[in-house]
Design a protein around this motif. Sequence first.
Motif, PDB file in Angstrom:
ATOM      1  N   LEU A  20      46.567  36.585  47.875  1.00  0.00           N
ATOM      2  CA  LEU A  20      45.560  37.173  46.992  1.00  0.00           C
ATOM      3  C   LEU A  20      45.306  36.217  45.834  1.00  0.00           C
ATOM      4  CD1 LEU A  20      43.790  39.541  46.002  1.00  0.00           C
ATOM      5  CD2 LEU A  20      45.855  40.521  44.952  1.00  0.00           C
ATOM      6  N   CYS A  21      44.049  35.816  45.651  1.00  0.00           N
ATOM      7  CA  CYS A  21      43.672  34.865  44.606  1.00  0.00           C
ATOM      8  C   CYS A  21      42.869  35.586  43.524  1.00  0.00           C
ATOM      9  CB  CYS A  21      42.832  33.733  45.197  1.00  0.00           C
ATOM     10  SG  CYS A  21      43.663  32.803  46.496  1.00  0.00           S
ATOM     11  N   ARG A  50      51.714  38.802  50.141  1.00  0.00           N
ATOM     12  CA  ARG A  50      52.866  37.902  50.085  1.00  0.00           C
ATOM     13  C   ARG A  50      52.803  36.933  48.909  1.00  0.00           C
ATOM     14  NH1 ARG A  50      55.015  34.265  55.211  1.00  0.00           N
ATOM     15  NH2 ARG A  50      56.813  33.326  54.161  1.00  0.00           N
ATOM     16  N   TRP A  51      51.587  36.543  48.522  1.00  0.00           N
ATOM     17  CA  TRP A  51      51.399  35.643  47.381  1.00  0.00           C
ATOM     18  C   TRP A  51      50.317  36.207  46.467  1.00  0.00           C
ATOM     19  CZ3 TRP A  51      51.388  33.672  52.428  1.00  0.00           C
ATOM     20  CH2 TRP A  51      52.451  32.829  52.766  1.00  0.00           C
ATOM     21  N   ILE A  52      50.532  36.092  45.162  1.00  0.00           N
ATOM     22  CA  ILE A  52      49.484  36.349  44.186  1.00  0.00           C
ATOM     23  C   ILE A  52      49.310  35.077  43.377  1.00  0.00           C
ATOM     24  CG2 ILE A  52      48.730  37.689  42.183  1.00  0.00           C
ATOM     25  CD1 ILE A  52      50.239  40.069  43.251  1.00  0.00           C
ATOM     26  N   SER A  53      48.210  34.384  43.626  1.00  0.00           N
ATOM     27  CA  SER A  53      47.908  33.135  42.943  1.00  0.00           C
ATOM     28  C   SER A  53      46.820  33.410  41.917  1.00  0.00           C
ATOM     29  CB  SER A  53      47.433  32.086  43.958  1.00  0.00           C
ATOM     30  OG  SER A  53      47.065  30.890  43.322  1.00  0.00           O
ATOM     31  N   SER A  54      47.010  32.914  40.700  1.00  0.00           N
ATOM     32  CA  SER A  54      46.085  33.312  39.638  1.00  0.00           C
ATOM     33  C   SER A  54      45.793  32.168  38.681  1.00  0.00           C
ATOM     34  CB  SER A  54      46.670  34.495  38.854  1.00  0.00           C
ATOM     35  OG  SER A  54      47.919  34.138  38.281  1.00  0.00           O
ATOM     36  N   SER A  56      43.955  31.656  34.590  1.00  0.00           N
ATOM     37  CA  SER A  56      43.303  32.125  33.368  1.00  0.00           C
ATOM     38  C   SER A  56      43.316  33.655  33.266  1.00  0.00           C
ATOM     39  CB  SER A  56      41.878  31.567  33.312  1.00  0.00           C
ATOM     40  OG  SER A  56      41.323  31.679  32.024  1.00  0.00           O
ATOM     41  N   GLY A  57      42.147  34.302  33.255  1.00  0.00           N
ATOM     42  CA  GLY A  57      42.102  35.755  33.158  1.00  0.00           C
ATOM     43  C   GLY A  57      42.857  36.435  34.282  1.00  0.00           C
ATOM     44  N   GLY A  58      42.833  35.848  35.468  1.00  0.00           N
ATOM     45  CA  GLY A  58      43.603  36.386  36.586  1.00  0.00           C
ATOM     46  C   GLY A  58      45.095  36.335  36.314  1.00  0.00           C
ATOM     47  N   SER A  59      45.543  35.275  35.626  1.00  0.00           N
ATOM     48  CA  SER A  59      46.964  35.141  35.293  1.00  0.00           C
ATOM     49  C   SER A  59      47.400  36.195  34.279  1.00  0.00           C
ATOM     50  CB  SER A  59      47.243  33.746  34.745  1.00  0.00           C
ATOM     51  OG  SER A  59      47.142  32.774  35.763  1.00  0.00           O
ATOM     52  N   ILE A  60      46.494  36.569  33.389  1.00  0.00           N
ATOM     53  CA  ILE A  60      46.813  37.620  32.415  1.00  0.00           C
ATOM     54  C   ILE A  60      47.135  38.921  33.148  1.00  0.00           C
ATOM     55  CG2 ILE A  60      45.890  39.023  30.534  1.00  0.00           C
ATOM     56  CD1 ILE A  60      44.213  36.559  29.712  1.00  0.00           C
ATOM     57  N   MET A 240      39.289  29.527  41.305  1.00  0.00           N
ATOM     58  CA  MET A 240      39.593  30.638  42.204  1.00  0.00           C
ATOM     59  C   MET A 240      41.066  30.678  42.600  1.00  0.00           C
ATOM     60  SD  MET A 240      36.238  31.102  44.641  1.00  0.00           S
ATOM     61  CE  MET A 240      36.255  29.450  45.332  1.00  0.00           C
ATOM     62  N   ALA A 241      41.878  29.758  42.064  1.00  0.00           N
ATOM     63  CA  ALA A 241      43.322  29.736  42.337  1.00  0.00           C
ATOM     64  C   ALA A 241      43.640  29.689  43.826  1.00  0.00           C
ATOM     65  CB  ALA A 241      43.997  30.955  41.687  1.00  0.00           C
ATOM     66  N   LEU A 242      42.882  28.890  44.551  1.00  0.00           N
ATOM     67  CA  LEU A 242      43.023  28.836  46.003  1.00  0.00           C
ATOM     68  C   LEU A 242      44.161  27.939  46.488  1.00  0.00           C
ATOM     69  CD1 LEU A 242      39.273  28.595  47.063  1.00  0.00           C
ATOM     70  CD2 LEU A 242      40.872  30.368  47.777  1.00  0.00           C
ATOM     71  N   GLU A 243      44.390  26.833  45.809  1.00  0.00           N
ATOM     72  CA  GLU A 243      45.291  25.809  46.344  1.00  0.00           C
ATOM     73  C   GLU A 243      46.677  26.310  46.748  1.00  0.00           C
ATOM     74  OE1 GLU A 243      45.863  22.011  44.768  1.00  0.00           O
ATOM     75  OE2 GLU A 243      43.811  21.357  45.175  1.00  0.00           O
ATOM     76  N   PRO A 244      47.316  27.185  45.965  1.00  0.00           N
ATOM     77  CA  PRO A 244      48.666  27.600  46.343  1.00  0.00           C
ATOM     78  C   PRO A 244      48.750  28.420  47.628  1.00  0.00           C
ATOM     79  CG  PRO A 244      48.314  27.938  44.005  1.00  0.00           C
ATOM     80  CD  PRO A 244      46.970  27.630  44.602  1.00  0.00           C
ATOM     81  N   VAL A 245      47.637  28.989  48.109  1.00  0.00           N
ATOM     82  CA  VAL A 245      47.746  29.902  49.253  1.00  0.00           C
ATOM     83  C   VAL A 245      46.928  29.502  50.477  1.00  0.00           C
ATOM     84  CG1 VAL A 245      48.199  31.818  47.684  1.00  0.00           C
ATOM     85  CG2 VAL A 245      45.884  31.458  48.509  1.00  0.00           C
ATOM     86  N   TRP A 246      45.886  28.708  50.346  1.00  0.00           N
ATOM     87  CA  TRP A 246      44.987  28.580  51.485  1.00  0.00           C
ATOM     88  C   TRP A 246      45.552  27.742  52.627  1.00  0.00           C
ATOM     89  CZ3 TRP A 246      40.054  25.697  49.330  1.00  0.00           C
ATOM     90  CH2 TRP A 246      40.394  24.399  48.954  1.00  0.00           C
ATOM     91  N   ARG A 247      46.685  27.083  52.409  1.00  0.00           N
ATOM     92  CA  ARG A 247      47.351  26.394  53.506  1.00  0.00           C
ATOM     93  C   ARG A 247      48.544  27.186  54.033  1.00  0.00           C
ATOM     94  NH1 ARG A 247      47.579  20.107  51.320  1.00  0.00           N
ATOM     95  NH2 ARG A 247      45.327  19.818  51.126  1.00  0.00           N
ATOM     96  N   LEU A 248      48.814  28.334  53.422  1.00  0.00           N
ATOM     97  CA  LEU A 248      49.975  29.127  53.786  1.00  0.00           C
ATOM     98  C   LEU A 248      49.616  30.451  54.439  1.00  0.00           C
ATOM     99  CD1 LEU A 248      51.983  28.691  50.449  1.00  0.00           C
ATOM    100  CD2 LEU A 248      52.382  27.464  52.569  1.00  0.00           C
ATOM    101  N   ALA A 249      48.634  31.140  53.882  1.00  0.00           N
ATOM    102  CA  ALA A 249      48.352  32.518  54.277  1.00  0.00           C
ATOM    103  C   ALA A 249      47.509  32.609  55.550  1.00  0.00           C
ATOM    104  CB  ALA A 249      47.643  33.247  53.137  1.00  0.00           C
ATOM    105  N   ALA A 250      47.764  33.666  56.308  1.00  0.00           N
ATOM    106  CA  ALA A 250      46.922  33.958  57.472  1.00  0.00           C
ATOM    107  C   ALA A 250      45.657  34.678  57.038  1.00  0.00           C
ATOM    108  CB  ALA A 250      47.695  34.810  58.472  1.00  0.00           C
ATOM    109  N   THR A 251      45.736  35.385  55.916  1.00  0.00           N
ATOM    110  CA  THR A 251      44.585  36.086  55.345  1.00  0.00           C
ATOM    111  C   THR A 251      44.477  35.731  53.876  1.00  0.00           C
ATOM    112  OG1 THR A 251      44.856  37.954  56.873  1.00  0.00           O
ATOM    113  CG2 THR A 251      43.521  38.332  54.906  1.00  0.00           C
ATOM    114  N   VAL A 252      43.300  35.253  53.463  1.00  0.00           N
ATOM    115  CA  VAL A 252      43.067  34.852  52.082  1.00  0.00           C
ATOM    116  C   VAL A 252      42.028  35.789  51.461  1.00  0.00           C
ATOM    117  CG1 VAL A 252      42.287  33.016  50.539  1.00  0.00           C
ATOM    118  CG2 VAL A 252      43.590  32.444  52.607  1.00  0.00           C
TER     119      VAL A 252
END
Length: 418
Positions: A20-21, A50-54, A56-60, A240-252
């Motif tokens: 989840l980004c 499984r992952w929450i990547s965030s 700026s405002g998403g990180s808050i 969009m905080a994509l980098e940490p998950v788009w090579r790992l997750a089956a669903t983004v």
Amino acid sequence: MRGPAELEELVRGGRSGIGLCLSGGGFRAALFHLGALRRLHELGILKSVRWISSVSGGSILAGHIATCQRAYGLGGRLVFKNWQRDVAKSFRAFVGRDLRTWPVMKNSLWNWLNPGPLLSDLERRYRDRLTTLSLKDLPEAPEYVFCATDLTFGVNWRYSRRSVGSYQAGYIYSEGESSGHNETPLARAIAASACFPPLFGPMAVGMPPSAFRGGQYTGPKRDELLQHLVLSDGGVYDNMALEPVWRLAATVLVSDCGAPFEYEAGKEPWRTLLRYTSVVSRQTQSLRIRMLQAEWRKQSTVRAYNGTRWHLAAGKSDDSKSLPNAVGYSEQIAEDCIAKIRTDLDAFSDAEMCILENHGYCNADYQIRSKLPKLVVRKGSKPVCPYPEWMDEGKVRAALSDSSRRFVTLRLLKGLFQ
């Protein structure tokens, strides 16, 4: 202990789980995501993330969710008994107070010459008002990744329970004699992720070069560069905080509250300079979105990952009529009013909160139920807007008449005393 780069290599041949980004965009984004996550929770999807990547405002918001997860002893499953009471109420109290006006005014004369005092004030406010956790206190699952921008090497910088760093600089791991990273306050990670320029200057990392392990950059000035590492808002590199998950997750899944591109002409010279940056950012954002959409459109037999994206400027279109019980604002009100709400950290009104939460809730509901119905666990969960009294679009237009303005006198004066 394996770092993020090594983990990516391990799973490249076999993806799994949901990533989840949560994009950037100040309190506006945080509230939009709050509504979206409420709907994911109702549909039974949030507990499987499984992952929450965030960024700026998403990180808050991610920091608040992690704090609530620990406070209610939920272990590795985000299943709250009462979302409004356990999550939304306290977060609305947080964004209802101005975070930035007094620290910015107090440090304005030397902010860019010496940004440390302002960023320390910002971190202190996150710690006092949002979370007292350290990185070591983050839940083991889902894995929270707070993204900033490594200005020294021009890449994504990550804060997580496991490690801190970038693939160029290397990582400081949570285990090992030179570690110490896990004592880092979560408030500092959030402040780094959300120190958007030009309001906030860059944040110094302040860790010795010997603390970093690995790192692709091995040039002769490596130690000097690591000694002076500085970070900026994560949206500078990947909003969009994509980098940490788009090579790992089956669903983004992407909750995108980035500002829509505004068409302008004939502005003052200083605005033209800012326009260059805006166009470059738009190009990068567009390329990432096109890459996601191209992958999602592939036939399932060759698709690397599945997923969908809901975004701020989208409203309830004619396509929504084919989805049972679809709810939402019209595209016109989304584009004219909601998408123009400021990206800031000043106090948001009750109306702004309700409208943004409703909008995130409705957009996430439509995208999930229409594009990824197999993810839905609670099939009979009908969408019910969190604040139905704010679905009247005439009322919305009136309430948001000043919401696009960053500097409103009464709002600024109130901010000085918050």
